[in-house]
Design an enzyme around this catalytic site. Sequence first.
Site, PDB file in Angstrom:
ATOM      1  N   GLY A 156       9.900 -29.971  -6.057  1.00 29.25           N
ATOM      2  CA  GLY A 156      11.173 -29.286  -6.917  1.00 29.25           C
ATOM      3  C   GLY A 156      10.848 -30.596  -8.261  1.00 29.25           C
TER       4      GLY A 156
ATOM      5  N   CYS B  11      -3.946   2.916  -4.440  1.00 28.46           N
ATOM      6  CA  CYS B  11      -3.889   2.766  -2.250  1.00 28.46           C
ATOM      7  C   CYS B  11      -3.005   3.345  -1.130  1.00 28.46           C
ATOM      8  CB  CYS B  11      -4.470   1.438  -1.462  1.00 28.46           C
ATOM      9  SG  CYS B  11      -2.881   0.428  -1.853  1.00 28.46           S
TER      10      CYS B  11
END
Lengths: 369, 305, 201
Positions: B35, B247
């Site tokens: 981070g 889909c």
Amino acid sequence: MYVAVKGGEAAINNAHRLMADRRRGDRNVPGLTIEQIAGQLALAVDRVMAEGSLYDPDLAAMAVRQARGDLIEAIFLLRAYRTTLPRFNNSTPIDTATMRIERRVSATYKDIPGGQLLGPTFDYTHRLIDPAMTEDGPVEPGHRRPVESDACAPRVTDILNGEGLIEPDVFSNAEPSDLTREPTEYPVDRDLRLQALARGDEGFLLALGYSTQRGYGRTHPFVGEIRIGMVDVEIDMPELGFAVTVGSVRVTECQMVSQFKGSAGVKPRFTRGYGLVFGHSERKAMAMSLVDRALRADEFDEQRLAPAQDEEFVLEHCDNVQSTGFVEHLKLPHYVDFQAELDLLRQLHEDTTTATIDDDQAPLSEAAQ
Amino acid sequence: MTGTDALPAYNFAYLDEQTKRMIRRAILKAIAIPGYQVPFASREMPMPYGWGTGGVQVTASVLGPDDVLKVIDQGADDTTNAVSIRAFFAKVADVATTTKTTEATIIQTRHRIPETPLEAGQILVYQVPIPEPLRFLEPRETETRVMHGLEEYGLMHVKLYEDIAQHGHIATTYAYPVKVEDRYVMDPSPVPKFDNPKMHCSPALQLFGAGREKRIYALPPFTDVVSLDFEDHPFAIQRFEAHCALCDARNVYLDEVVTDDRGGRMFVCSDTDHCETRRTEGHRGTGLPQTEGGETASTSREAAE
Amino acid sequence: MTAQVSTQIYEGGFSDPVFGSQTVFRAVMDAMANPGRVIDLGQLTQAPAPLEPAAGAVLAALADYDTPLCFEAQNNADAAAWLTFHTGAPVTADRANAAFAVLVSRSAVGTWSDFAIGTSSFPDRSTTLLLPVEDLRSGKRLTLNGPGIEHAADIAPAGLPEGFASAMGENAKLFPLGFDLLLVCGSELIALPRTTRIMEN
């Protein structure tokens, strides 16, 4: 029926092909040669070399042609090539006192040793579009003065320094910083600032320099001297024990004599703003020297209030390859994030409607969706 | 320069070896400090800043001849910039490319995380425009660096709470800030917050490259990534009422497609590989005509690649 | 010193520097992203003794002019000359300035605090330590957790220095500051970044 309107390799190839077609233009007109661009659009080539930070007139001319005359695009081409080049050596500092001067003017003295030399300048041309530019008529050669063997053109700042009226030049043998090799960590030193400014966008620096003249970080500038000409580039050869000349480059140098400053124990003296740019680029060198001086505010205990005095602001935004990239990237697809914003906006509209129907009902939280 | 003898020649994956070493060292430190944004000497790349120069430099430094590369932009393999970056690596590194998430060893992405869960051994490389999550609260790097050093993130919570006061919601829908291993607040790049949970404890290695801003950061596999929130306003992701019109997928991120100028719209998967895989498996959405015309639509998407 | 350096220093670099260093880097990245995992770097370089082959490969792949190297051992002339020749990396005795440090086997952990641990603004400016051990599998079992580890990982290196686990514990407490450490043995290594918490069983 849904057919995705998305690009693809074919679209990209077709776009490139069309761009090449437009670049070439009318096939009945002869194509531009690199010699023509380097020779006749030399100031465009100089700007590309300066902001591309690579001194190579032929390559810069190729870039100008490839970019269809878009100079920021040409600068980008040169930068992207430059970044892949290996580094063999560092030159010793160039000595502008030994410059083979083509132009030299001072605004601070009427006459100076070595004389004022107007050189190839637009300064006193009348800006009337010249009908001769429609054709390729004969052009007389320029007058050339013979080079005097004892020619000496000391820098105006050296003359002032002889009297102790200007802050002395700072000599240093320390290796200068290089923003293309190390991540920038603020605050930075003047060497790194000057590097950034020398590569920086002419228009951005011009506007900032101008702003200092209008009171946004005023520095009371005088053009001590502008000189343009060729200087030798030398590298130290430890094997030989001396420096050898590897070539010469045309540079523009501007020494801006600025607001004087004194302090306890130091008599007041003028301060300096410095500009040095590849090629013939007076506007850029002058703007750079104004911004350099403005950025030295801390050194002279000046309050930093104006944009031109703000190191992080100036350095983070002066690079036109970075600026153009990030501004122009807005045209890339952002529909995923836009969808996220649409979704929230619709939710907020729904909340308002719900609240109007039933004031007691708390706004729906996202979790309740 | 004269003739073709001086025409440029480029190294494997474009970058020179010294640059790769510098970036590789930055990546290793980034992995060691999850981070945290490691500064690196970003290079000018042959595509503009903003087009993914940071991601490209990370990918170029990581990539080897045995890798299989997938590049997506907005979740799709066939967006122009994804096509362009994939073609770049196919050219300068002669690397195998794929559109299948499951086949890729390295996936470079802009703005999405694939719907198919990533696996151990895969590397996800994010293109990051503004790596500093605090930048819009404090424009100065000198200030934000100190704030990270002191773990001083109050300003971020104030900003999020002001949203709630004003709108009743946290008004950040993408680039939604996260806290990593309970230490650094991190910008997840402009992925929709829908994708934030996929970052948490992912088995894949996640690398982030910001070229213009000269930062690299990382999430090792199985790292805690928590979206910032409040007890009374817990973090929640976008939920779509619609199913994918092609889909029939649910619980995926959908693109809204405007079909006419009278308010007609349909929703389709943002992740094209996910959508195509589902259609291959026989899933059919309501947007596909139940005739052969439907096949035409899906074929034309592939043909456009 | 240079007079005694053998010709060995000119050999043993990557035969293919581009792909060799990429292979080694990916293996090291894999190790750093998965602390505790034993990773084999192969035989792409041949470093002179006393440099462990894995340490030689890591440095050949990652060191250069910008990364001062520090050697704890006194008998490092060949290794140092080899690395300087192949990578250009300067050798330093200044531990606080070293990007990489090659420790001796059973190095005294009490001296590790001399190495760079970064600053609160730049925790990445820290030394990566390479510690040779006798074996990576036959020692006392240590349990690891932290980023990169799904639940817990076990390692069993043999020949660790006295007080190793507690020194690593102190280092982890400094997070986000701290050094990162690679255990090397033969061509293999285990990475222990500063985030990894070590428990003695």
